[in-house]
Design a protein around this motif. Structure first.
Motif, short mmCIF file in Angstrom:
data_model
loop_
_atom_site.label_atom_id
_atom_site.label_comp_id
_atom_site.label_asym_id
_atom_site.label_seq_id
_atom_site.Cartn_x
_atom_site.Cartn_y
_atom_site.Cartn_z
N ARG A 62 0.85 -1.19 0.00
CA ARG A 62 0.00 0.00 0.00
C ARG A 62 0.89 1.24 0.00
N VAL A 63 0.74 2.07 -0.99
CA VAL A 63 1.56 3.28 -1.11
C VAL A 63 0.67 4.50 -0.97
N ARG A 64 1.00 5.36 0.00
CA ARG A 64 0.25 6.59 0.20
C ARG A 64 1.19 7.77 0.43
N GLN A 65 0.73 8.91 -0.01
CA GLN A 65 1.53 10.13 0.16
C GLN A 65 1.55 10.50 1.64
N GLY A 66 2.75 10.72 2.15
CA GLY A 66 2.90 11.10 3.54
C GLY A 66 4.11 11.98 3.73
N ASP A 67 3.92 13.11 4.35
CA ASP A 67 5.00 14.07 4.57
C ASP A 67 4.93 14.51 6.02
N PHE A 68 6.03 14.40 6.76
CA PHE A 68 6.02 14.80 8.16
C PHE A 68 5.57 16.25 8.34
N ALA A 69 5.76 17.06 7.30
CA ALA A 69 5.37 18.48 7.40
C ALA A 69 3.87 18.68 7.16
N ASP A 70 3.14 17.59 6.87
CA ASP A 70 1.70 17.67 6.60
C ASP A 70 0.96 16.66 7.47
N PRO A 71 0.68 17.01 8.72
CA PRO A 71 0.03 16.06 9.64
C PRO A 71 -1.28 15.50 9.12
N GLY A 85 -2.06 14.82 6.06
CA GLY A 85 -1.72 13.77 5.11
C GLY A 85 -1.20 12.52 5.80
N LEU A 86 -0.50 12.70 6.91
CA LEU A 86 0.01 11.54 7.64
C LEU A 86 -1.12 10.68 8.20
N ALA A 87 -2.22 11.31 8.56
CA ALA A 87 -3.35 10.53 9.08
C ALA A 87 -3.82 9.53 8.04
N HIS A 88 -3.83 9.92 6.79
CA HIS A 88 -4.22 9.02 5.70
C HIS A 88 -3.14 7.97 5.46
N ALA A 89 -1.88 8.40 5.45
CA ALA A 89 -0.77 7.48 5.19
C ALA A 89 -0.65 6.42 6.28
N PHE A 90 -0.98 6.77 7.51
CA PHE A 90 -0.83 5.85 8.64
C PHE A 90 -2.11 5.10 8.98
N ALA A 134 13.83 22.13 13.43
CA ALA A 134 13.09 21.66 12.24
C ALA A 134 12.93 20.15 12.28
N ALA A 135 14.01 19.44 12.60
CA ALA A 135 13.95 17.98 12.68
C ALA A 135 13.01 17.53 13.78
N LEU A 136 13.10 18.17 14.94
CA LEU A 136 12.27 17.76 16.07
C LEU A 136 10.79 17.99 15.79
N ALA A 137 10.46 19.07 15.10
CA ALA A 137 9.06 19.32 14.76
C ALA A 137 8.53 18.24 13.83
N LEU A 138 9.35 17.82 12.86
CA LEU A 138 8.93 16.76 11.94
C LEU A 138 8.77 15.43 12.66
N HIS A 139 9.71 15.11 13.55
CA HIS A 139 9.62 13.86 14.30
C HIS A 139 8.39 13.86 15.21
N ARG A 140 8.13 14.99 15.85
CA ARG A 140 6.96 15.10 16.72
C ARG A 140 5.68 14.86 15.93
N ALA A 141 5.59 15.45 14.74
CA ALA A 141 4.39 15.27 13.92
C ALA A 141 4.19 13.81 13.54
N ALA A 142 5.27 13.13 13.18
CA ALA A 142 5.17 11.72 12.78
C ALA A 142 4.78 10.83 13.96
N ILE A 143 5.39 11.07 15.11
CA ILE A 143 5.07 10.26 16.29
C ILE A 143 3.61 10.47 16.71
#
Length: 288
Positions: A47-56, A58-63, A80-89
């Motif tokens: 399953r391939v879905r668009q997901g970008d840590f900078a777009d929470p 979109g991550l809901a759909h990807a995950f 910048a890195a920590l904000a992206l990691h926080r969004a993904a987690i």
């Protein structure tokens, strides 16, 4: 479903490829910024879905439907890195994942002189507080970075860099295999793993000697000052950010931050880690 982020990057792609050997394709989800680059995975049933840590959003759909999410660390540093990691987690937890995994580093520490290492340590704190099981894969230093540092030294005969220290260079393929096995086991350790390192620690002098042997051309290791190295990088089009990043790596290696060698990786993948000499041989052969 097992979600792997960054699945078109070098490590993420390798992890998906190896995961396909352990679990059915329909149980694997690839979260990628550009789905077009993962078309072959889609054709194989992933399953391939668009997901970008900078777009929470979109991550809901990807995950969606995730039982586990592997967060591959962002290719930047600092806030910048920590904000992206926080969004993904956060997105992984909100998607109902039972476990969140993260590609950390053997040198993760809030006091490290190498900029990504405090970021890894801070991300591990986020995981510790996220409210679900988590695993931090403390990967050894990528062997591909040593190849990058070697650059065109085989051609020029000179490997010029600041004073350094030994590093347990580790093959991407081995780390991808380890991650795939942990994901497929659907259990794994809670918290940080032991350092997942190669079988020996080498400094640049040893790498220059190996390069000489494998290429048949003498490569001399020359120590330059930090200032000379930085000026050379900038003079060849490198960014100030990259120069400062690499100088931090040399400073950290001089303090022995990446010198540890641990048996954990070999135990996890069921064989000795790939020798750095094999990685270097492949690079030297490809450059001919």
């Amino acid at each position: 479903m097992i979600i792997v982020t960054g699945a078109t990057g070098q490590l993420g792609r390798d992890i998906v490829e190896r995961l396909l050997s352990y679990v059915p394709a329909e149980r694997i989800g690839a979260s990628v910024r550009d789905p077009g680059k993962a078309r072959d995975l889609l054709d194989r049933g992933v399953r391939v879905r668009q997901g970008d840590f900078a777009d929470p959003a979109g991550l809901a759909h990807a995950f969606e439907g995730a039982s586990q999410v592997l967060v591959v660390s962002a290719g930047t540093t600092g806030e910048a890195a920590l904000a992206l990691h926080r969004a993904a987690i956060d997105a992984a937890v909100e998607a109902g994942a039972r476990r969140v995994l993260y590609t950390s580093h053997m040198g993760a520490s809030p006091t490290s002189l190498f900029a990504p290492m405090p970021d890894h340590a801070a991300t591990e704190t986020m995981l510790r507080e996220c409210g679900t099981d988590w695993t931090s894969l403390r990967n050894g230093y990528y062997a591909s970075s040593a190849i990058m540092l070697l650059g065109d030294a085989v051609r020029t005969g000179v490997l010029a860099a600041p004073e350094d220290g030994p590093i347990s260079w580790t093959a991407h393929a081995d780390l991808a295999e380890a991650a795939a096995r942990v994901l497929a086991a659907d259990g794994g350790p809670v918290g940080p793993t032991a350092p997942l390192t190669g079988g020996e620690a080498l400094d640049l002098a040893a790498i220059a000697e190996l390069a000489s042997e494998l290429s048949g051309r003498k490569v001399e290791r020359v120590v330059v000052t930090d200032e000379e190295y930085r000026a050379n990088l900038l003079g060849h089009g490198g960014s100030a950010w990259l120069a400062d990043l690499l100088l931090g790596m040399f400073a950290a290696s001089r303090q022995g931050e990446f010198a540890h060698v641990d048996p954990a990786l070999g135990e996890l993948i069921g064989r000795p880690p790939t020798p750095f000499e094999d990685v270097l041989r492949a690079a030297v052969t490809a450059a001919r």
